[in-house]
Write a protein that holds these residues in place. Structure first.
Motif, PDB file in Angstrom:
ATOM      1  N   GLU A 182       0.826  -1.205   0.000  1.00 37.25           N
ATOM      2  CA  GLU A 182       0.000   0.000   0.000  1.00 37.25           C
ATOM      3  C   GLU A 182       0.860   1.255   0.000  1.00 37.25           C
ATOM      4  OE1 GLU A 182      -3.290   0.325  -0.357  1.00 37.25           O
ATOM      5  OE2 GLU A 182      -3.309  -1.840  -0.697  1.00 37.25           O
ATOM      6  N   GLN A 183       1.988   1.224   0.712  1.00 40.07           N
ATOM      7  CA  GLN A 183       2.908   2.363   0.716  1.00 40.07           C
ATOM      8  C   GLN A 183       3.496   2.581  -0.672  1.00 40.07           C
ATOM      9  OE1 GLN A 183       5.261   0.899   4.256  1.00 40.07           O
ATOM     10  NE2 GLN A 183       5.270   3.090   4.709  1.00 40.07           N
ATOM     11  N   ALA A 184       3.891   1.468  -1.313  1.00 34.12           N
ATOM     12  CA  ALA A 184       4.483   1.585  -2.651  1.00 34.12           C
ATOM     13  C   ALA A 184       3.456   2.109  -3.655  1.00 34.12           C
ATOM     14  CB  ALA A 184       5.015   0.226  -3.098  1.00 34.12           C
ATOM     15  N   LYS A 185       2.231   1.656  -3.533  1.00 35.06           N
ATOM     16  CA  LYS A 185       1.175   2.188  -4.408  1.00 35.06           C
ATOM     17  C   LYS A 185       1.029   3.697  -4.210  1.00 35.06           C
ATOM     18  CE  LYS A 185      -2.761   0.025  -4.390  1.00 35.06           C
ATOM     19  NZ  LYS A 185      -3.914  -0.728  -3.852  1.00 35.06           N
ATOM     20  N   GLY A 186       1.089   4.127  -2.968  1.00 39.95           N
ATOM     21  CA  GLY A 186       0.990   5.563  -2.697  1.00 39.95           C
ATOM     22  C   GLY A 186       2.125   6.340  -3.335  1.00 39.95           C
ATOM     23  N   VAL A 187       3.335   5.781  -3.276  1.00 44.77           N
ATOM     24  CA  VAL A 187       4.480   6.442  -3.906  1.00 44.77           C
ATOM     25  C   VAL A 187       4.263   6.567  -5.412  1.00 44.77           C
ATOM     26  CG1 VAL A 187       6.935   6.218  -4.454  1.00 44.77           C
ATOM     27  CG2 VAL A 187       6.128   5.734  -2.123  1.00 44.77           C
TER      28      VAL A 187
END
Length: 231
Positions: A182-187
């Motif tokens: 989810e963090q990588a998607k946000g990035v």
């Protein structure tokens, strides 16, 4: 029998390894089963059998002679769930290539009790003596049965705890993986102005292209962003 029950009931389980607990139980069996001189616990895991605990080197030597061949009274009792008693190794005919060898390590008679668990056997309690017919009395078999039932409960509880611990670990890893993805998607959404679905597709394609786990791809993107990577 009352003394045997008392000793088994006083075994401390909390914060102890299973092999330590089973080691204590084999000592109780050596003291509490009439005729016993040396005892061991064989556990069967698939095609593999091994001695989980023993009291006295005679029991360990006798067990290992059976593991070398893949069969013998302790292994057969553990696999088939049957009681196997040998009154005199010098006249026993069921395991002709085992009995001469086990006589060399001092065993004259033995008793192998299956460890019952949910309708099957998970191993055996093995009791050995340097004297013939050491376990021919009803008291010996009753005492050995009591110890075997206690061992089966201990092993089953330990297996259940191991499964719960493994499930908890897998759940934690799954939650950690989901968080980093989810963090990588946000990035990616911030850097490339993508929506959530498109950002996940970028991660999935990178995972396939580089033959790496999705979590590892995501972790690399998050790490790069935190170190001041492209924005």
């Amino acid at each position: 029998m009352q003394e045997l029950w008392r000793d088994l009931s006083q075994v401390v389980l909390a914060d102890r390894r299973l092999d330590d607990v089973l080691g204590e139980v084999t000592g109780i069996a050596a003291r509490g089963v009439p005729g016993a001189e040396s005892t061991s616990i064989t556990l069967v895991r698939g095609d593999r059998a091994f001695t989980a605990a023993h009291t006295g080197e005679m029991a360990l030597a006798a067990d290992e002679l059976q593991y070398e061949r893949g069969y013998g009274p302790c292994m057969d009792a553990g696999r088939a769930g049957v009681v196997l008693r040998i009154d005199d190794m010098r006249t026993e005919q069921r395991w002709p290539d085992y009995t001469p060898r086990v006589l060399e390590v001092g065993v004259r008679s033995s008793l192998s009790m299956p460890l019952p668990y949910q309708g099957s056997a998970i191993g055996a309690l093995n009791i050995y003596s340097t004297r013939p017919a050491a376990f021919s009395s009803r008291e010996s078999e009753e005492a050995a049965t009591t110890v075997a039932e206690a061992v089966a409960v201990l092993v089953a509880n330990a297996d259940a705890q191991d499964r719960l611990a493994e499930q908890a670990r897998n759940m934690r890893l799954a939650m950690e993986s989901r968080a980093v993805i989810e963090q990588a998607k946000g990035v990616l959404m911030a850097q490339r102005r993508l929506d959530a679905e498109a950002a996940f597709e970028v991660l999935r394609e990178a995972s396939q292209r580089y033959n790496r786990k999705l979590r590892d791809i995501a972790s690399g993107i998050v790490q790069s962003a935190s170190e001041g990577g492209p924005r």
